[in-house]
Design a protein around this motif. Structure first.
Motif, short mmCIF file in Angstrom:
data_model
loop_
_atom_site.label_atom_id
_atom_site.label_comp_id
_atom_site.label_asym_id
_atom_site.label_seq_id
_atom_site.Cartn_x
_atom_site.Cartn_y
_atom_site.Cartn_z
N ARG A 42 0.77 -1.29 -0.15
CA ARG A 42 0.18 0.03 0.09
C ARG A 42 0.66 1.46 -0.02
O ARG A 42 1.81 1.60 0.75
CB ARG A 42 -0.87 0.10 1.16
CG ARG A 42 -1.95 -1.10 1.05
CD ARG A 42 -3.15 -1.20 2.54
NE ARG A 42 -3.71 -2.16 2.05
CZ ARG A 42 -4.87 -2.75 2.70
NH1 ARG A 42 -4.91 -2.10 3.93
NH2 ARG A 42 -5.70 -3.77 2.47
N ARG A 43 0.54 2.17 -0.69
CA ARG A 43 1.30 3.35 -1.00
C ARG A 43 1.36 4.25 0.32
O ARG A 43 0.40 4.82 0.95
CB ARG A 43 0.55 4.29 -2.11
CG ARG A 43 0.63 3.44 -3.32
CD ARG A 43 -0.15 4.51 -4.36
NE ARG A 43 -0.11 3.60 -5.66
CZ ARG A 43 -0.70 4.27 -6.88
NH1 ARG A 43 -0.62 5.49 -6.78
NH2 ARG A 43 -0.73 3.39 -8.13
N GLU A 44 2.57 4.46 0.86
CA GLU A 44 2.85 5.18 2.03
C GLU A 44 2.18 6.39 2.08
O GLU A 44 1.51 6.76 3.05
CB GLU A 44 4.42 5.28 2.41
CG GLU A 44 4.76 5.73 3.58
CD GLU A 44 6.16 5.72 3.72
OE1 GLU A 44 6.87 6.13 4.59
OE2 GLU A 44 6.88 4.86 2.85
N ARG A 45 2.25 7.06 0.98
CA ARG A 45 1.54 8.71 1.20
C ARG A 45 0.17 8.77 1.25
O ARG A 45 -0.39 9.58 1.56
CB ARG A 45 2.13 9.40 0.06
CG ARG A 45 3.88 9.74 0.17
CD ARG A 45 3.92 10.11 1.64
NE ARG A 45 5.62 10.32 2.02
CZ ARG A 45 5.88 10.29 3.09
NH1 ARG A 45 5.29 10.31 4.26
NH2 ARG A 45 7.40 10.16 3.37
N VAL A 46 -0.41 7.70 0.72
CA VAL A 46 -1.95 7.39 0.35
C VAL A 46 -2.28 7.36 2.17
O VAL A 46 -3.20 7.96 2.45
CB VAL A 46 -2.37 6.33 -0.24
CG1 VAL A 46 -3.81 5.98 -0.07
CG2 VAL A 46 -1.92 6.70 -1.80
N ILE A 47 -1.60 6.23 2.63
CA ILE A 47 -1.98 6.17 4.11
C ILE A 47 -1.87 7.49 4.94
O ILE A 47 -2.72 7.78 5.72
CB ILE A 47 -1.12 5.01 4.55
CG1 ILE A 47 -1.45 3.42 4.01
CG2 ILE A 47 -1.46 4.92 6.31
CD1 ILE A 47 -0.37 2.49 4.49
N GLU A 48 -0.59 8.23 4.80
CA GLU A 48 -0.69 9.31 5.59
C GLU A 48 -1.78 10.38 5.20
O GLU A 48 -2.40 10.98 5.96
CB GLU A 48 0.79 9.90 5.18
CG GLU A 48 0.96 11.33 5.98
CD GLU A 48 2.09 11.89 5.13
OE1 GLU A 48 2.29 13.23 5.62
OE2 GLU A 48 2.84 11.53 4.32
N ASN A 49 -2.00 10.37 3.78
CA ASN A 49 -3.09 11.44 3.44
C ASN A 49 -4.46 11.10 3.97
O ASN A 49 -5.27 11.87 4.30
CB ASN A 49 -3.15 11.65 1.90
CG ASN A 49 -1.99 12.29 1.30
OD1 ASN A 49 -1.31 12.82 1.92
ND2 ASN A 49 -1.82 11.95 0.15
#
Length: 348
Positions: free
Chosen positions: A17-24
């Protein structure tokens, strides 16, 4: 830095899973790309769960989990659970499971928390006829909102009304989950009552900091949800903060105009918006309110058949290729078709 294992709930062993998607998602940065991939990962309900989370803090928390070999980073900068991470999740299940995360769109829970805590503090000190106290430090806009609210609702019965409303709210929350009722009562700040911090919440309820963070976000979503259907001074304070729908007013206006039969380009022209912005509105609505989306109109059968001939299998694995010479328009229909297929699979 100590590990904060709530991030493991947002990751998978089988799907990087895309790291920045989780953060966003956690910080509520709602781009169409973030919403789409959050839908694919099944983590849309976590929108805004940690609005105050900084990039530095997020990166540190990820690094701690990687160092502990519970997470690993893939070649394409994705995050996935390791075998040890899966084992950890299975052997140490969360103490608290959220009940109200699907209501994530209702309000900014930090604003709800600040205003309710300050309002209760004001009423509590009023009950003890104490004018000399240090009010909760909140932004000026919240101070003014509570000041205006107090001037409007202040009456000889205010203290009794607020305490009765809180008793009702605590009872409703406790019926949903005892932790919610306990958290509400002890997070309040009042006369000779400092209110639990997140760390104290975790300690008193014998749960991890990760669970306490999940509980706290769930608490303020629950308070907001009940404020929609209860009456009283506190509900009146919170009601202006409550969104009427999961999508913004501007997004709703775009959807309504298109569903009235106007072409996307016409809507952009009349609303003086970029064509790309109008398309983003429609994609956002398709993700967040698929049940209310007019799929037959916005993705006609002929268009679906054309896309079906090009794209098959797992939606997340599709690779976009322009086919008409207008890459922006093609990508819009490509993404809309992905969302449509995901909607169908969820309906079946």
């Amino acid at each position: 830095m100590a590990m904060n294992t709530y991030l493991l709930r947002l990751c998978s062993y089988h799907q990087p899973r895309r790291e920045r998607v989780i953060e966003n998602v956690l910080t509520n940065r709602q781009t169409v790309a973030t919403l789409f991939w959050a839908q694919q990962y099944g983590i849309l309900t976590w929108l805004g769960a940690r609005r105050r989370l900084s990039r530095e803090q997020f990166d540190q928390e990820v690094a701690a989990l990687i160092e502990a070999q519970l997470l690993e980073r893939t070649e394409d900068d994705g995050l996935k659970l390791t075998a040890a991470g899966v084992s950890y999740e299975e052997t140490q299940p969360p103490v608290y499971q959220p009940h109200f995360y699907s209501w994530n769109w209702l309000a900014n829970t930090h604003t709800v928390q600040r205003r309710l805590l300050l309002a209760f503090q004001v009423v509590s000190e009023l009950a003890h006829q104490n004018r000399c106290y240090a009010p909760l430090a909140v932004p000026f806009t919240d101070q003014e909102a509570v000041r205006g609210w107090f001037k409007h609702v202040n009456s000889p019965r205010l203290v009794c009304e607020v305490y009765a409303e809180l008793h009702l709210l605590a009872d409703l929350l406790s019926k949903e989950d005892q932790y919610l009722g306990i958290a509400l009562v002890n997070r309040l700040i009042g006369h000779d009552q400092a209110g639990w911090t997140i760390d104290q919440l975790a300690d008193h309820l014998h749960m991890s900091l990760a669970d306490a963070l999940v509980l706290d976000h769930d608490l303020w979503l629950a308070v907001t949800a009940f404020a929609r259907q209860t009456a009283g001074p506190l509900a009146e304070l919170l009601r202006p903060l409550i969104a009427p729908a999961p999508i913004s007013r501007s997004c709703r206006t775009t959807v309504q105009m298109v569903q009235q039969g106007l072409a996307v380009a016409t809507v952009a022209d009349r609303r003086r918006l970029k064509l790309g912005t109008v398309r983003e509105h429609l994609l956002t609505a398709a993700i967040l309110t698929p049940q209310q989306f007019n799929w037959s109109q916005l993705l006609p059968p002929a268009q679906r058949a054309q896309l079906a001939s090009r794209y098959h299998g797992d939606v997340a694995q599709w690779r976009f290729q322009s086919w008409s010479g207008d890459a922006n328009a093609d990508f819009y229909y490509f993404r809309l078709y992905q969302i449509y297929k995901e909607h169908l699979s969820n309906e079946s």
